[in-house]
Design a protein around this motif. Sequence first.
Motif, PDB file in Angstrom:
ATOM      1  N   ARG A 122       0.772  -1.061  -0.134  1.00  0.00           N
ATOM      2  CA  ARG A 122      -0.038   0.080   0.032  1.00  0.00           C
ATOM      3  C   ARG A 122       0.933   1.188   0.169  1.00  0.00           C
ATOM      4  N   ILE A 123       0.270   2.347  -0.470  1.00  0.00           N
ATOM      5  CA  ILE A 123       0.870   3.574  -0.567  1.00  0.00           C
ATOM      6  C   ILE A 123       0.152   4.601   0.395  1.00  0.00           C
ATOM      7  N   ALA A 124       0.594   5.285   1.284  1.00  0.00           N
ATOM      8  CA  ALA A 124       0.211   6.141   2.132  1.00  0.00           C
ATOM      9  C   ALA A 124       0.307   7.414   2.043  1.00  0.00           C
ATOM     10  N   THR A 125      -0.936   8.272   2.102  1.00  0.00           N
ATOM     11  CA  THR A 125      -0.722   9.822   2.005  1.00  0.00           C
ATOM     12  C   THR A 125      -2.286  10.191   2.786  1.00  0.00           C
ATOM     13  N   GLY A 126      -2.397  11.512   2.734  1.00  0.00           N
ATOM     14  CA  GLY A 126      -3.335  12.143   3.471  1.00  0.00           C
ATOM     15  C   GLY A 126      -4.737  12.099   2.365  1.00  0.00           C
ATOM     16  N   ASP A 127      -5.905  12.032   2.615  1.00  0.00           N
ATOM     17  CA  ASP A 127      -7.021  11.828   1.770  1.00  0.00           C
ATOM     18  C   ASP A 127      -6.925  12.863   0.714  1.00  0.00           C
ATOM     19  N   VAL A 128      -6.880  12.369  -0.419  1.00  0.00           N
ATOM     20  CA  VAL A 128      -6.716  13.253  -1.680  1.00  0.00           C
ATOM     21  C   VAL A 128      -7.790  13.939  -1.911  1.00  0.00           C
ATOM     22  N   SER A 129      -9.120  13.817  -1.348  1.00  0.00           N
ATOM     23  CA  SER A 129     -10.000  14.719  -1.410  1.00  0.00           C
ATOM     24  C   SER A 129     -10.114  15.988  -0.762  1.00  0.00           C
ATOM     25  N   SER A 130      -9.561  15.966   0.645  1.00  0.00           N
ATOM     26  CA  SER A 130      -9.498  16.760   1.684  1.00  0.00           C
ATOM     27  C   SER A 130      -8.276  17.218   2.357  1.00  0.00           C
ATOM     28  N   VAL A 131      -7.414  16.347   2.484  1.00  0.00           N
ATOM     29  CA  VAL A 131      -5.978  16.784   3.346  1.00  0.00           C
ATOM     30  C   VAL A 131      -5.149  17.298   2.197  1.00  0.00           C
ATOM     31  N   PRO A 132      -4.529  18.488   2.756  1.00  0.00           N
ATOM     32  CA  PRO A 132      -3.619  19.007   1.633  1.00  0.00           C
ATOM     33  C   PRO A 132      -2.595  18.180   1.341  1.00  0.00           C
ATOM     34  N   VAL A 133      -1.828  17.296   2.154  1.00  0.00           N
ATOM     35  CA  VAL A 133      -0.708  16.572   1.423  1.00  0.00           C
ATOM     36  C   VAL A 133      -1.180  15.580   0.372  1.00  0.00           C
ATOM     37  N   GLY A 134      -2.444  15.005   0.638  1.00  0.00           N
ATOM     38  CA  GLY A 134      -2.959  14.234  -0.483  1.00  0.00           C
ATOM     39  C   GLY A 134      -3.279  14.920  -1.816  1.00  0.00           C
ATOM     40  N   LYS A 135      -3.788  16.130  -1.395  1.00  0.00           N
ATOM     41  CA  LYS A 135      -4.320  17.022  -2.701  1.00  0.00           C
ATOM     42  C   LYS A 135      -2.959  17.220  -3.592  1.00  0.00           C
ATOM     43  N   TYR A 136      -2.133  17.366  -2.859  1.00  0.00           N
ATOM     44  CA  TYR A 136      -0.727  17.837  -3.541  1.00  0.00           C
ATOM     45  C   TYR A 136      -0.244  16.623  -4.340  1.00  0.00           C
ATOM     46  N   ALA A 137      -0.264  15.426  -3.622  1.00  0.00           N
ATOM     47  CA  ALA A 137       0.098  14.317  -3.951  1.00  0.00           C
ATOM     48  C   ALA A 137      -0.508  13.778  -5.403  1.00  0.00           C
ATOM     49  N   LYS A 138      -1.852  13.671  -5.284  1.00  0.00           N
ATOM     50  CA  LYS A 138      -2.721  13.508  -6.291  1.00  0.00           C
ATOM     51  C   LYS A 138      -2.286  14.449  -7.662  1.00  0.00           C
ATOM     52  N   ALA A 139      -2.389  15.764  -7.348  1.00  0.00           N
ATOM     53  CA  ALA A 139      -2.059  16.406  -8.355  1.00  0.00           C
ATOM     54  C   ALA A 139      -0.636  16.172  -9.104  1.00  0.00           C
ATOM     55  N   ALA A 140       0.522  15.809  -8.119  1.00  0.00           N
ATOM     56  CA  ALA A 140       1.674  15.660  -8.864  1.00  0.00           C
ATOM     57  C   ALA A 140       1.634  14.345  -9.718  1.00  0.00           C
ATOM     58  N   LEU A 141       1.180  13.223  -9.156  1.00  0.00           N
ATOM     59  CA  LEU A 141       0.721  11.919  -9.806  1.00  0.00           C
ATOM     60  C   LEU A 141      -0.001  11.987 -11.119  1.00  0.00           C
ATOM     61  N   GLU A 142      -0.894  12.903 -11.125  1.00  0.00           N
ATOM     62  CA  GLU A 142      -1.667  12.976 -12.341  1.00  0.00           C
ATOM     63  C   GLU A 142      -0.649  13.854 -13.219  1.00  0.00           C
ATOM     64  N   LYS A 143       0.070  14.815 -12.969  1.00  0.00           N
ATOM     65  CA  LYS A 143       0.767  15.333 -13.737  1.00  0.00           C
ATOM     66  C   LYS A 143       1.817  14.448 -14.332  1.00  0.00           C
ATOM     67  N   LEU A 144       2.421  13.766 -13.638  1.00  0.00           N
ATOM     68  CA  LEU A 144       3.392  12.782 -14.029  1.00  0.00           C
ATOM     69  C   LEU A 144       2.887  11.541 -14.667  1.00  0.00           C
ATOM     70  N   GLY A 145       1.669  11.245 -14.627  1.00  0.00           N
ATOM     71  CA  GLY A 145       1.105  10.225 -15.424  1.00  0.00           C
ATOM     72  C   GLY A 145       1.183   8.987 -14.742  1.00  0.00           C
TER      73      GLY A 145
END
Length: 261
Positions: free
Chosen positions: A138-161
């Motif tokens: 598993r990969i852990a991060t903050g909830d990508v829908s609300s927690v800032p670190v999770g939002k940053y993580a999802k944005a980065a991963l989307e941009k990097l494909g």
Amino acid sequence: MHRLFRIIFALAVVWALPLSLASAQERGLTVFAAASMKNALDDVNAAYTAKTGAKVIASYAASSVLAKQIDQGAPADIFLSADIDWMDYATKQKTIKADTRMNLLGNSIVLIAPKDSKIDKVTIAQGFDLAKLAGTGRIATGDVSSVPVGKYAKAALEKLGAWDAAARKFAMAESVRAALTLVARGEAVLGIVYATDAKVEPEVKIVGTFPADSHPPIIYTVAATTSAGSGATDYLAFLHTQAAKAIFEKYGFTFLVRPSS
């Protein structure tokens, strides 16, 4: 008789005044701050108390949780958010004093693994395969829908494909510190947290750093709440100081304001 009453009343006011001040000092200043700030802000608050004698009570959680608690009437004097969005929310809800708002700190996000993991030195760039790297873990991060670190993580991963393939492997945590703990305990093989979090947890190691241009700028913003006591102004001023800057930078934050003496 009237004169005696006036004397008694005046004495009562004088006696009550120091009690009132003492009560206010005992109550202290309440700071609601993003979980990722805990270690650094605990030191900043200790320095502030040493300088002023004022007690600071800090409550740490995800910025999303804190912003909603303040909106529901939680008694906070200061709000420190790990992103601009949740401070914008507080501004919209009129729970902070907009004229006290300032961008205070910067940070970066990193890929971490347990300290004894065989994963090491990952190049994070366009097309990197996070899903393959995690394997069956598993990969852990903050909830990508609300927690800032999770939002940053999802944005980065989307941009990097890398998001679509890795999304199902994510363990969403309630805060960045909760995600950090999952990796430290070996319950997640990888995690995406702030660089400052990785720095204070000896049970994890940084295996890669996300390019700064892969996600929105990470900005910690601070403001006094609309219910703030008189001590909030002095506290905000202290956050500008060279002393506060030295502490934040020791923990890896970038100081975004010009420090005062």
